[in-house]
Design a protein around this motif. Sequence first.
Motif, mmCIF file in Angstrom:
data_model
loop_
_atom_site.group_PDB
_atom_site.id
_atom_site.type_symbol
_atom_site.label_atom_id
_atom_site.label_comp_id
_atom_site.label_asym_id
_atom_site.label_seq_id
_atom_site.Cartn_x
_atom_site.Cartn_y
_atom_site.Cartn_z
ATOM 1 N N ALA A 1 29.364 -38.527 -6.299
ATOM 2 C CA ALA A 1 28.191 -37.682 -6.055
ATOM 3 C C ALA A 1 27.209 -37.775 -7.212
ATOM 4 O O ALA A 1 27.588 -37.593 -8.371
ATOM 5 N N ARG A 2 25.952 -38.062 -6.896
ATOM 6 C CA ARG A 2 24.922 -38.111 -7.942
ATOM 7 C C ARG A 2 24.513 -36.699 -8.342
ATOM 8 O O ARG A 2 24.357 -36.394 -9.517
ATOM 9 N N GLU A 3 24.312 -35.845 -7.340
ATOM 10 C CA GLU A 3 23.931 -34.452 -7.584
ATOM 11 C C GLU A 3 24.881 -33.540 -6.818
ATOM 12 O O GLU A 3 25.555 -33.956 -5.877
ATOM 13 N N SER A 4 24.921 -32.284 -7.230
ATOM 14 C CA SER A 4 25.745 -31.297 -6.523
ATOM 15 C C SER A 4 25.275 -31.201 -5.078
ATOM 16 O O SER A 4 24.071 -31.237 -4.795
ATOM 17 N N TRP A 5 26.249 -31.052 -4.159
ATOM 18 C CA TRP A 5 25.934 -31.142 -2.731
ATOM 19 C C TRP A 5 26.888 -30.227 -1.975
ATOM 20 O O TRP A 5 28.077 -30.129 -2.299
ATOM 21 N N THR A 6 26.356 -29.530 -0.957
ATOM 22 C CA THR A 6 27.163 -28.575 -0.199
ATOM 23 C C THR A 6 27.126 -28.907 1.285
ATOM 24 O O THR A 6 26.067 -29.214 1.846
ATOM 25 N N PHE A 7 28.303 -28.835 1.906
ATOM 26 C CA PHE A 7 28.424 -29.022 3.350
ATOM 27 C C PHE A 7 29.339 -27.914 3.865
ATOM 28 O O PHE A 7 30.536 -27.888 3.577
ATOM 29 N N GLY A 8 28.759 -26.982 4.615
ATOM 30 C CA GLY A 8 29.545 -25.835 5.079
ATOM 31 C C GLY A 8 30.040 -25.027 3.894
ATOM 32 O O GLY A 8 29.260 -24.613 3.024
ATOM 33 N N SER A 9 31.343 -24.821 3.831
ATOM 34 C CA SER A 9 31.929 -24.044 2.741
ATOM 35 C C SER A 9 32.352 -24.912 1.560
ATOM 36 O O SER A 9 32.857 -24.400 0.562
ATOM 37 N N VAL A 10 32.161 -26.220 1.668
ATOM 38 C CA VAL A 10 32.618 -27.147 0.633
ATOM 39 C C VAL A 10 31.454 -27.547 -0.270
ATOM 40 O O VAL A 10 30.400 -27.981 0.216
ATOM 41 N N THR A 11 31.642 -27.395 -1.569
ATOM 42 C CA THR A 11 30.658 -27.842 -2.543
ATOM 43 C C THR A 11 31.246 -28.975 -3.363
ATOM 44 O O THR A 11 32.352 -28.863 -3.903
ATOM 45 N N ILE A 12 30.513 -30.067 -3.446
ATOM 46 C CA ILE A 12 30.922 -31.219 -4.246
ATOM 47 C C ILE A 12 30.018 -31.286 -5.465
ATOM 48 O O ILE A 12 28.823 -31.535 -5.339
#
Length: 537
Positions: free
Chosen positions: A405-416
């Motif tokens: 991941a280049r930048e922080s990213w969120t999908f639903g309840s999951v944050t990467i």
Amino acid sequence: MDTKDTDATVSFVSNTSVVTLLVTVAVVLYFIMTTRRSRVRWESLGVTHVDVNILKPLTLQFHHLMQEHGPTFGFSNNGPELVSRDLDLLRHIMVKDFNNFVNRKEELWTKSPIRDGLFFLKDNDWKRIRRLMSPSFSTGKLKSVSTIVREAACHLGDAFAECARSGSHVKLLHVTGQYTTAVIARTAFGVQADSIGEEEDDQFTLSVKNIFRTFSMFDFTLDRFLLKFPEFRAAIVNIFGVYLVDPCPKTSVDYFNSILKETIADREVAERQGSSGLHNDFLQSLVSLKVATDVSNARMSTEEKTTSTKATGASKKAIAADEVIAQSLMTILAAYETTTSTLQFCLFELAQNPDIQEKVFREIMDVVQHEHPTHEELAKLHYTEQVLNETLRLFPPLTFVTRRARESWTFGSVTIPAGAVIHIPVREIHRDPASWGPDPETFDPDRFSEEKVAERNPLAFMPFGQGPRICIGMRLAYLELKEALVHVLRKVKVELNETTVPRQATKEWILTVLQLKGMKKVKDFTPLKKICCIYKL
């Protein structure tokens, strides 16, 4: 001894001691900080956190961890790492939001040029080389190299038929490796290497098979340990030029370097002189591109070059000689093991499933009306392609791939979080009952019928990856595999024998005895003698 000399010696010893102490303190602090840095907990990011043993292969742990914790979980190594077979999540990572997940985690810690191959490149370097190499794998270019593949496939079929007639034994991994190498030699290196069916490999084929050395348990453990300390690992390779577990033996790399440097130089001269006898292969495409862009660069003003570099993130020079070498060597990694292993696994499954083998044979006889199949005829071998896809499903060349991941990213309840690594467990995705039914371990080519494919999520099948970073050589692999099956199965039939003997050298090998049957007539099988084949499982 002079007093001044004594003082200088004492001063030198004192300074050395101070430097040694400072270096020791710095190394200790680095290891402590790295260890603390890796203590990232995924619970706060909406994901189950698990513990993994970094000294064991991760793929051996993914299956059991998914059974226990579900399709998505995280762990810490040298920072946060996520594992998921959630296809909706992966569709965003690999396709929709690809620009945030361009890079892979993998880096090849080696002094060889392979480290700059397309598979390992990042950001603008990857985009530039991918853009430049794509025309080399177009439909037109594949048609132009199909003659090379066809000749090698003919020799492969002849080798099988000769072994069946003589009753001699053949090591399947050995001979399929010779076939794949013959194609690599002509398309990526511009040299002739044809030892298909021979007991001994020629120098090129032997060097291809040894491009990656076998790790001892000590090597593997040291390599896994160094994964936790990437900056230290990078320093000993890039600064000091030393890597204790370099996967690429110097002898093989030097051999290929010498061939490529000489070949590239000769082809550049021919290209600049407008010779009519230019080769028609992938290497020539890269050389022609290098010459053309060198000429273009020479005509550009300094201001134009600066503007171009700022706009595209890469110079107009496009590709340099060392990059041509790197991409040619990368072909070995991308093409050799992939095609070799898939072909032997496919023959193994056909031997286990004679009804499926018969259907493949009948399709080949119905569709291919020429001694050498045309490009159009190969495209019509639909059931044969289903068999190849089912082989790739059960035995994917890469058991997992990664993205970062280049930048922080969120999908639903999951944050990467930024910098996190995402592991995409291809083997587990390919055997997930949710996509493949209650018996995903069974070899069933009908899973890839037109109707079944239309019903299934496209990301459920990704032997060559997905999205913009899908394997650039995928269509070449299918061409090689189809040609091989046509030329082999028109001459022999494979059947399993009851005898199975474990190979003593390593637990990864299983010795399987096959019986090949030659044909007196085109459509009549005649029993012949046993052939011994080795499969890497």
